[in-house]
Design a protein around this motif. Structure first.
Motif, PDB file in Angstrom:
ATOM      1  N   GLU A  37       0.898  -1.150   0.000  1.00 53.08           N
ATOM      2  CA  GLU A  37       0.000   0.000   0.000  1.00 53.08           C
ATOM      3  C   GLU A  37       0.934   1.196   0.000  1.00 53.08           C
ATOM      4  O   GLU A  37       1.528   1.524   1.025  1.00 53.08           O
ATOM      5  CB  GLU A  37      -0.915  -0.034   1.234  1.00 53.08           C
ATOM      6  N   PHE A  40       2.743   5.141   2.202  1.00 53.45           N
ATOM      7  CA  PHE A  40       3.212   4.969   3.571  1.00 53.45           C
ATOM      8  C   PHE A  40       4.695   5.331   3.660  1.00 53.45           C
ATOM      9  O   PHE A  40       5.555   4.476   3.878  1.00 53.45           O
ATOM     10  CB  PHE A  40       2.960   3.513   3.985  1.00 53.45           C
ATOM     11  N   GLU A  44       6.958   2.923   1.698  1.00 51.12           N
ATOM     12  CA  GLU A  44       6.579   2.733   0.286  1.00 51.12           C
ATOM     13  C   GLU A  44       5.710   3.898  -0.127  1.00 51.12           C
ATOM     14  O   GLU A  44       4.685   4.149   0.491  1.00 51.12           O
ATOM     15  CB  GLU A  44       5.829   1.405   0.039  1.00 51.12           C
ATOM     16  N   PHE A  79      -4.353  -1.621   1.799  1.00 50.55           N
ATOM     17  CA  PHE A  79      -3.715  -2.411   2.850  1.00 50.55           C
ATOM     18  C   PHE A  79      -4.563  -3.614   3.258  1.00 50.55           C
ATOM     19  O   PHE A  79      -4.037  -4.704   3.456  1.00 50.55           O
ATOM     20  CB  PHE A  79      -3.398  -1.540   4.077  1.00 50.55           C
ATOM     21  N   SER A  96       5.067  -4.294   2.972  1.00 52.46           N
ATOM     22  CA  SER A  96       4.260  -3.087   3.146  1.00 52.46           C
ATOM     23  C   SER A  96       4.265  -2.628   4.598  1.00 52.46           C
ATOM     24  O   SER A  96       3.228  -2.298   5.150  1.00 52.46           O
ATOM     25  CB  SER A  96       2.826  -3.391   2.681  1.00 52.46           C
ATOM     26  N   ALA A  97       5.462  -2.615   5.188  1.00 52.68           N
ATOM     27  CA  ALA A  97       5.587  -2.235   6.608  1.00 52.68           C
ATOM     28  C   ALA A  97       4.603  -3.045   7.438  1.00 52.68           C
ATOM     29  O   ALA A  97       4.006  -2.542   8.384  1.00 52.68           O
ATOM     30  CB  ALA A  97       5.364  -0.739   6.786  1.00 52.68           C
ATOM     31  N   MET A  98       4.423  -4.308   7.066  1.00 50.45           N
ATOM     32  CA  MET A  98       3.411  -5.135   7.724  1.00 50.45           C
ATOM     33  C   MET A  98       3.961  -5.755   9.004  1.00 50.45           C
ATOM     34  O   MET A  98       4.957  -6.472   8.992  1.00 50.45           O
ATOM     35  CB  MET A  98       2.899  -6.222   6.782  1.00 50.45           C
ATOM     36  N   THR A  99       3.273  -5.439  10.108  1.00 53.69           N
ATOM     37  CA  THR A  99       3.670  -5.967  11.407  1.00 53.69           C
ATOM     38  C   THR A  99       3.379  -7.470  11.475  1.00 53.69           C
ATOM     39  O   THR A  99       2.316  -7.916  11.037  1.00 53.69           O
ATOM     40  CB  THR A  99       2.879  -5.236  12.506  1.00 53.69           C
ATOM     41  N   ARG A 104      -2.254 -12.591  11.706  1.00 49.80           N
ATOM     42  CA  ARG A 104      -1.833 -12.650  10.293  1.00 49.80           C
ATOM     43  C   ARG A 104      -1.021 -13.905  10.004  1.00 49.80           C
ATOM     44  O   ARG A 104      -1.111 -14.459   8.900  1.00 49.80           O
ATOM     45  CB  ARG A 104      -1.009 -11.402   9.950  1.00 49.80           C
ATOM     46  N   GLN A 144      -5.530   4.059   9.742  1.00 50.42           N
ATOM     47  CA  GLN A 144      -5.615   3.393   8.433  1.00 50.42           C
ATOM     48  C   GLN A 144      -6.277   2.033   8.623  1.00 50.42           C
ATOM     49  O   GLN A 144      -5.949   1.287   9.557  1.00 50.42           O
ATOM     50  CB  GLN A 144      -4.223   3.200   7.814  1.00 50.42           C
ATOM     51  N   GLY A 146      -7.440  -1.692   8.630  1.00 51.49           N
ATOM     52  CA  GLY A 146      -6.747  -2.984   8.608  1.00 51.49           C
ATOM     53  C   GLY A 146      -5.394  -3.010   9.301  1.00 51.49           C
ATOM     54  O   GLY A 146      -4.699  -4.019   9.255  1.00 51.49           O
ATOM     55  N   THR A 147      -5.013  -1.905   9.938  1.00 57.74           N
ATOM     56  CA  THR A 147      -3.669  -1.840  10.529  1.00 57.74           C
ATOM     57  C   THR A 147      -3.700  -2.162  12.019  1.00 57.74           C
ATOM     58  O   THR A 147      -4.757  -2.157  12.660  1.00 57.74           O
ATOM     59  CB  THR A 147      -3.071  -0.428  10.360  1.00 57.74           C
ATOM     60  N   THR A 148      -2.509  -2.371  12.572  1.00 56.88           N
ATOM     61  CA  THR A 148      -2.388  -2.588  14.013  1.00 56.88           C
ATOM     62  C   THR A 148      -2.783  -1.316  14.769  1.00 56.88           C
ATOM     63  O   THR A 148      -3.262  -1.399  15.891  1.00 56.88           O
ATOM     64  CB  THR A 148      -0.938  -2.980  14.377  1.00 56.88           C
ATOM     65  N   ASP A 185       2.028   3.932  12.866  1.00 60.21           N
ATOM     66  CA  ASP A 185       3.413   3.515  13.093  1.00 60.21           C
ATOM     67  C   ASP A 185       4.329   4.728  13.335  1.00 60.21           C
ATOM     68  O   ASP A 185       4.303   5.702  12.577  1.00 60.21           O
ATOM     69  CB  ASP A 185       3.933   2.734  11.879  1.00 60.21           C
ATOM     70  N   GLU A 211       6.762  -3.447  17.743  1.00 62.72           N
ATOM     71  CA  GLU A 211       6.271  -4.260  16.634  1.00 62.72           C
ATOM     72  C   GLU A 211       7.436  -4.543  15.707  1.00 62.72           C
ATOM     73  O   GLU A 211       8.403  -3.789  15.660  1.00 62.72           O
ATOM     74  CB  GLU A 211       5.182  -3.505  15.847  1.00 62.72           C
ATOM     75  N   TYR A 213       8.314  -5.657  11.586  1.00 68.36           N
ATOM     76  CA  TYR A 213       7.776  -5.864  10.242  1.00 68.36           C
ATOM     77  C   TYR A 213       8.366  -7.135   9.630  1.00 68.36           C
ATOM     78  O   TYR A 213       9.545  -7.445   9.839  1.00 68.36           O
ATOM     79  CB  TYR A 213       8.152  -4.702   9.319  1.00 68.36           C
TER      80      TYR A 213
HETATM   81  N1  ARG Z   1       2.505  -1.774  10.630  1.00 66.74           N
HETATM   82  C1  ARG Z   1       1.103  -1.573  10.555  1.00 66.74           C
HETATM   83  C2  ARG Z   1       0.393  -2.879  10.338  1.00 66.74           C
HETATM   84  O1  ARG Z   1       0.991  -3.823   9.959  1.00 66.74           O
HETATM   85  C3  ARG Z   1       0.707  -0.590   9.464  1.00 66.74           C
HETATM   86  C4  ARG Z   1       1.222  -0.903   8.118  1.00 66.74           C
HETATM   87  C5  ARG Z   1       0.616  -0.063   7.027  1.00 66.74           C
HETATM   88  N2  ARG Z   1       1.376  -0.194   5.828  1.00 66.74           N
HETATM   89  C6  ARG Z   1       1.156   0.467   4.684  1.00 66.74           C
HETATM   90  N3  ARG Z   1       1.960   0.303   3.706  1.00 66.74           N
HETATM   91  N4  ARG Z   1       0.154   1.256   4.586  1.00 66.74           N
HETATM   92  O2  ARG Z   1      -0.793  -2.991  10.545  1.00 66.74           O
END
Ligand code: ARG
Length: 254
Positions: A37, A40, A44, A79, A96-99, A104, A144, A146-148, A185, A211, A213
């Protein structure tokens, strides 16, 4: 066969061979489709001028791709649509900076952690009442979807959580006065503040929780997960990881 038909037939042959040469499996097997996504920053986002996808995750994925002999193609995806896209094979990996979370991890395979992060909060610069997470009770919080950050906000008593497709929309809502705080984040909040300037907003409170990623691949794709972990180790060893980290965060990796 008449002469004209022979010309047609040979043209057709040339065309078919040509198409087989440039399309086909051979080339697409070398492309790694990376879902992100991409609003961010600094992880990205699109370069304003060139419109190219840039950021820490993009550089890390390119470096990983190089180790694997693959070309990386960013697929900009909402996201909350990333895991479904992975499950549906529209993308090969998520960066995508995904925790990494237990929830998950039931659906995807995460690589080793590649970045240490945490949640924090941003309020308007002139706000004097919100100093910590506990002050968010009953407040309007922009996050945002769907995020943590969204998860954490929903746990706060009586909070009115408003979910947006991107963190930048959440920041806009704060600016417009439609929200009292943004929970998101820490490094992304810091980047936003560095760009927006201290007149507009500020960071308050402690970092909520640590957290990490991870890069995600489909559950069934254990082979790719192994290759990505190996490439991650290699770029840590050859100094590429540290170089990319310093480029985006201005300091050495922790
Ligand atoms: N780290 C947070 C999560 O995993 C937010 C990540 C949002 N990333 C993005 N590319 N928008 O929920």
């Amino acid at each position: 066969m008449t002469k004209r038909w022979m010309v047609y037939a040979s043209l057709l042959l040339v065309l078919t061979l040509g198409l087989m040469g440039c399309g086909g499996n051979q080339q697409s097997a070398k492309v790694l489709k990376v879902g992100a996504e991409a609003t961010f920053a600094p992880f990205e986002f699109q370069d304003e001028k060139t419109k190219e996808y840039v950021g820490f995750d993009v550089d890390i994925m390119k470096a990983i791709g190089k180790q694997m002999g693959m070309e990386v193609q960013i697929v900009n995806t909402g996201f909350d649509g990333l895991i479904p896209a992975l499950e549906g094979s529209q993308i090969d990996v998520i960066a995508s900076a995904m925790t990494i979370t237990d929830e998950r991890a039931k659906k995807v395979n995460f690589s080793k952690p590649y970045y240490k992060s945490g949640l924090s909060m941003v309020v308007k610069a002139d706000n004097t009442t919100i100093k910590d997470f506990k002050d968010l009770e009953g407040k309007r919080i922009a996050v945002q979807i769907g995020t943590t950050g969204a998860e954490a906000a929903k746990k706060i008593k009586d909070a009115q959580v408003r979910e947006y497709n991107s963190a930048s929309e959440a920041f806009l809502e704060l600016k417009a006065g439609g929200a009292d705080a943004v929970v998101n984040d820490l490094p992304v909040n810091e980047y936003y503040l560095a760009k927006a300037g201290s007149k507009e907003a500020k960071l308050v409170g402690d970092v909520l929780d640590a957290e990490e990623y991870g890069i995600a691949v489909a559950k069934k794709n254990t082979e790719l997960a192994g290759k990505i972990n190996k490439a991650l180790d290699e770029i840590r060893q050859n100094g590429e990881y540290a170089k990319i980290y310093e480029k985006w965060f201005g300091k050495k990796p922790q």
